[in-house]
Design a protein around this motif. Structure first.
Motif, PDB file in Angstrom:
ATOM      1  N   ARG A 126       0.865  -1.177   0.000  1.00  0.00           N
ATOM      2  CA  ARG A 126       0.000   0.000   0.000  1.00  0.00           C
ATOM      3  C   ARG A 126       0.898   1.222   0.000  1.00  0.00           C
ATOM      4  NH1 ARG A 126      -5.296   1.211   3.861  1.00  0.00           N
ATOM      5  NH2 ARG A 126      -5.729   3.294   3.039  1.00  0.00           N
ATOM      6  N   TYR A 127       0.458   2.243  -0.714  1.00  0.00           N
ATOM      7  CA  TYR A 127       1.281   3.428  -0.895  1.00  0.00           C
ATOM      8  C   TYR A 127       0.533   4.706  -0.527  1.00  0.00           C
ATOM      9  CZ  TYR A 127       4.134   0.263  -3.684  1.00  0.00           C
ATOM     10  OH  TYR A 127       4.908  -0.780  -4.096  1.00  0.00           O
ATOM     11  N   ALA A 128       1.286   5.691  -0.110  1.00  0.00           N
ATOM     12  CA  ALA A 128       0.728   7.022   0.035  1.00  0.00           C
ATOM     13  C   ALA A 128       0.359   7.541  -1.353  1.00  0.00           C
ATOM     14  CB  ALA A 128       1.743   7.944   0.690  1.00  0.00           C
ATOM     15  N   ASP A 129      -0.685   8.348  -1.422  1.00  0.00           N
ATOM     16  CA  ASP A 129      -1.136   8.872  -2.720  1.00  0.00           C
ATOM     17  C   ASP A 129      -0.024   9.633  -3.428  1.00  0.00           C
ATOM     18  OD1 ASP A 129      -4.556   9.647  -1.679  1.00  0.00           O
ATOM     19  OD2 ASP A 129      -3.637   7.770  -2.372  1.00  0.00           O
ATOM     20  N   SER A 130       0.815  10.289  -2.655  1.00  0.00           N
ATOM     21  CA  SER A 130       1.848  11.148  -3.240  1.00  0.00           C
ATOM     22  C   SER A 130       2.929  10.360  -3.979  1.00  0.00           C
ATOM     23  CB  SER A 130       2.497  11.997  -2.154  1.00  0.00           C
ATOM     24  OG  SER A 130       3.063  11.166  -1.156  1.00  0.00           O
ATOM     25  N   VAL A 131       3.027   9.064  -3.720  1.00  0.00           N
ATOM     26  CA  VAL A 131       4.095   8.276  -4.353  1.00  0.00           C
ATOM     27  C   VAL A 131       3.572   7.177  -5.258  1.00  0.00           C
ATOM     28  CG1 VAL A 131       5.570   8.751  -2.357  1.00  0.00           C
ATOM     29  CG2 VAL A 131       4.358   6.555  -2.501  1.00  0.00           C
ATOM     30  N   LYS A 132       2.269   6.997  -5.310  1.00  0.00           N
ATOM     31  CA  LYS A 132       1.695   5.941  -6.145  1.00  0.00           C
ATOM     32  C   LYS A 132       2.135   6.100  -7.594  1.00  0.00           C
ATOM     33  CE  LYS A 132      -2.478   4.824  -3.536  1.00  0.00           C
ATOM     34  NZ  LYS A 132      -3.963   4.958  -3.470  1.00  0.00           N
ATOM     35  N   GLY A 133       2.550   4.995  -8.186  1.00  0.00           N
ATOM     36  CA  GLY A 133       2.993   5.018  -9.573  1.00  0.00           C
ATOM     37  C   GLY A 133       4.444   5.424  -9.745  1.00  0.00           C
ATOM     38  N   ARG A 134       5.076   5.901  -8.684  1.00  0.00           N
ATOM     39  CA  ARG A 134       6.475   6.314  -8.757  1.00  0.00           C
ATOM     40  C   ARG A 134       7.385   5.455  -7.882  1.00  0.00           C
ATOM     41  NH1 ARG A 134       8.044  11.172  -6.993  1.00  0.00           N
ATOM     42  NH2 ARG A 134       6.395  11.341  -5.410  1.00  0.00           N
ATOM     43  N   PHE A 135       6.892   5.043  -6.729  1.00  0.00           N
ATOM     44  CA  PHE A 135       7.686   4.266  -5.782  1.00  0.00           C
ATOM     45  C   PHE A 135       7.177   2.832  -5.737  1.00  0.00           C
ATOM     46  CE2 PHE A 135       8.979   7.928  -2.687  1.00  0.00           C
ATOM     47  CZ  PHE A 135       9.443   8.662  -3.765  1.00  0.00           C
ATOM     48  N   THR A 136       8.086   1.912  -5.490  1.00  0.00           N
ATOM     49  CA  THR A 136       7.735   0.502  -5.343  1.00  0.00           C
ATOM     50  C   THR A 136       8.443  -0.085  -4.130  1.00  0.00           C
ATOM     51  OG1 THR A 136       7.488   0.248  -7.746  1.00  0.00           O
ATOM     52  CG2 THR A 136       7.678  -1.760  -6.436  1.00  0.00           C
ATOM     53  N   ILE A 137       7.667  -0.651  -3.219  1.00  0.00           N
ATOM     54  CA  ILE A 137       8.234  -1.331  -2.057  1.00  0.00           C
ATOM     55  C   ILE A 137       8.306  -2.825  -2.360  1.00  0.00           C
ATOM     56  CG2 ILE A 137       5.984  -1.582  -0.922  1.00  0.00           C
ATOM     57  CD1 ILE A 137       7.426  -1.200   1.772  1.00  0.00           C
ATOM     58  N   SER A 138       9.390  -3.438  -1.924  1.00  0.00           N
ATOM     59  CA  SER A 138       9.537  -4.876  -2.124  1.00  0.00           C
ATOM     60  C   SER A 138      10.457  -5.423  -1.039  1.00  0.00           C
ATOM     61  CB  SER A 138      10.106  -5.186  -3.512  1.00  0.00           C
ATOM     62  OG  SER A 138      11.402  -4.644  -3.659  1.00  0.00           O
ATOM     63  N   LYS A 139      10.489  -6.734  -0.933  1.00  0.00           N
ATOM     64  CA  LYS A 139      11.393  -7.328   0.047  1.00  0.00           C
ATOM     65  C   LYS A 139      11.920  -8.651  -0.467  1.00  0.00           C
ATOM     66  CE  LYS A 139       7.700  -9.444   2.805  1.00  0.00           C
ATOM     67  NZ  LYS A 139       7.170  -9.635   4.182  1.00  0.00           N
ATOM     68  N   LEU A 157      14.627  -5.131   2.846  1.00  0.00           N
ATOM     69  CA  LEU A 157      13.481  -4.378   2.358  1.00  0.00           C
ATOM     70  C   LEU A 157      13.990  -3.306   1.409  1.00  0.00           C
ATOM     71  CD1 LEU A 157      10.343  -3.880   2.808  1.00  0.00           C
ATOM     72  CD2 LEU A 157      11.080  -2.117   4.434  1.00  0.00           C
ATOM     73  N   TYR A 158      13.256  -3.062   0.333  1.00  0.00           N
ATOM     74  CA  TYR A 158      13.671  -2.079  -0.665  1.00  0.00           C
ATOM     75  C   TYR A 158      12.585  -1.035  -0.894  1.00  0.00           C
ATOM     76  CZ  TYR A 158      17.033  -5.751  -1.864  1.00  0.00           C
ATOM     77  OH  TYR A 158      18.022  -6.700  -1.811  1.00  0.00           O
ATOM     78  N   LEU A 159      13.025   0.117  -1.377  1.00  0.00           N
ATOM     79  CA  LEU A 159      12.106   1.128  -1.881  1.00  0.00           C
ATOM     80  C   LEU A 159      12.714   1.698  -3.157  1.00  0.00           C
ATOM     81  CD1 LEU A 159       9.424   2.641  -1.332  1.00  0.00           C
ATOM     82  CD2 LEU A 159      10.826   4.488  -0.370  1.00  0.00           C
ATOM     83  N   GLN A 160      12.140   1.320  -4.287  1.00  0.00           N
ATOM     84  CA  GLN A 160      12.565   1.870  -5.564  1.00  0.00           C
ATOM     85  C   GLN A 160      11.818   3.178  -5.786  1.00  0.00           C
ATOM     86  OE1 GLN A 160      14.924   0.746  -7.867  1.00  0.00           O
ATOM     87  NE2 GLN A 160      14.513   2.702  -8.868  1.00  0.00           N
ATOM     88  N   MET A 161      12.565   4.244  -5.978  1.00  0.00           N
ATOM     89  CA  MET A 161      11.989   5.569  -6.100  1.00  0.00           C
ATOM     90  C   MET A 161      12.317   6.113  -7.483  1.00  0.00           C
ATOM     91  SD  MET A 161      13.554   6.715  -2.418  1.00  0.00           S
ATOM     92  CE  MET A 161      12.722   8.275  -2.291  1.00  0.00           C
TER      93      MET A 161
END
Length: 118
Positions: free
Chosen positions: A55-68, A75-79
């Motif tokens: 689940r993502y904050a609206d401000s980052v949806k479509g731009r950030f991807t969390i994965s593990k 844990l990763y955050l692709q920005m």
């Protein structure tokens, strides 16, 4: 106690990308990324549960991807498509409790990694 160590922050131009990593000493059901900008409250960025639901904050949806990667306990955050307003200290968290990972209260926190978009 779960230990968390973030890395991957830095200075990037608008439109650029960064990948944050969080090495953990163990996995928990809920894990997430949060940010804190100077003078502002801490904000949720993204969370992931043990089934891989995100689940993502609206401000980052479509731009950030969390994965593990459970095998690597990381844990990763692709920005991507970074904006100046994304500039903040980013924190990895684990052990969220409550009715959902996104809205839960997190118990374990890393020291943070600075992201500056300029």
């Amino acid at each position: 106690h779960v230990q968390l160590v973030e890395s991957g922050g830095g200075l990037v131009q608008p439109g650029g990308s960064l990948r944050l990593s969080c090495a953990t000493s163990g996995n928990t059901v809920c894990m997430g990324w949060f940010l804190k900008a100077p003078g502002k409250d801490r904000e949720r960025v993204a969370t992931i549960d043990s089934n891989g639901s995100t689940r993502y904050a609206d401000s980052v949806k479509g731009r950030f991807t969390i994965s593990k990667d459970n095998a690597k306990n990381t844990l990763y955050l692709q920005m991507n498509s970074l904006k100046p307003e994304d500039s903040a200290m980013y924190y990895c968290a684990a052990g969220g409790t409550g009715s959902s990972c996104y809205w839960g209260e997190y118990v374990h926190w890393g020291q943070g990694t600075q992201v500056t978009v300029s």
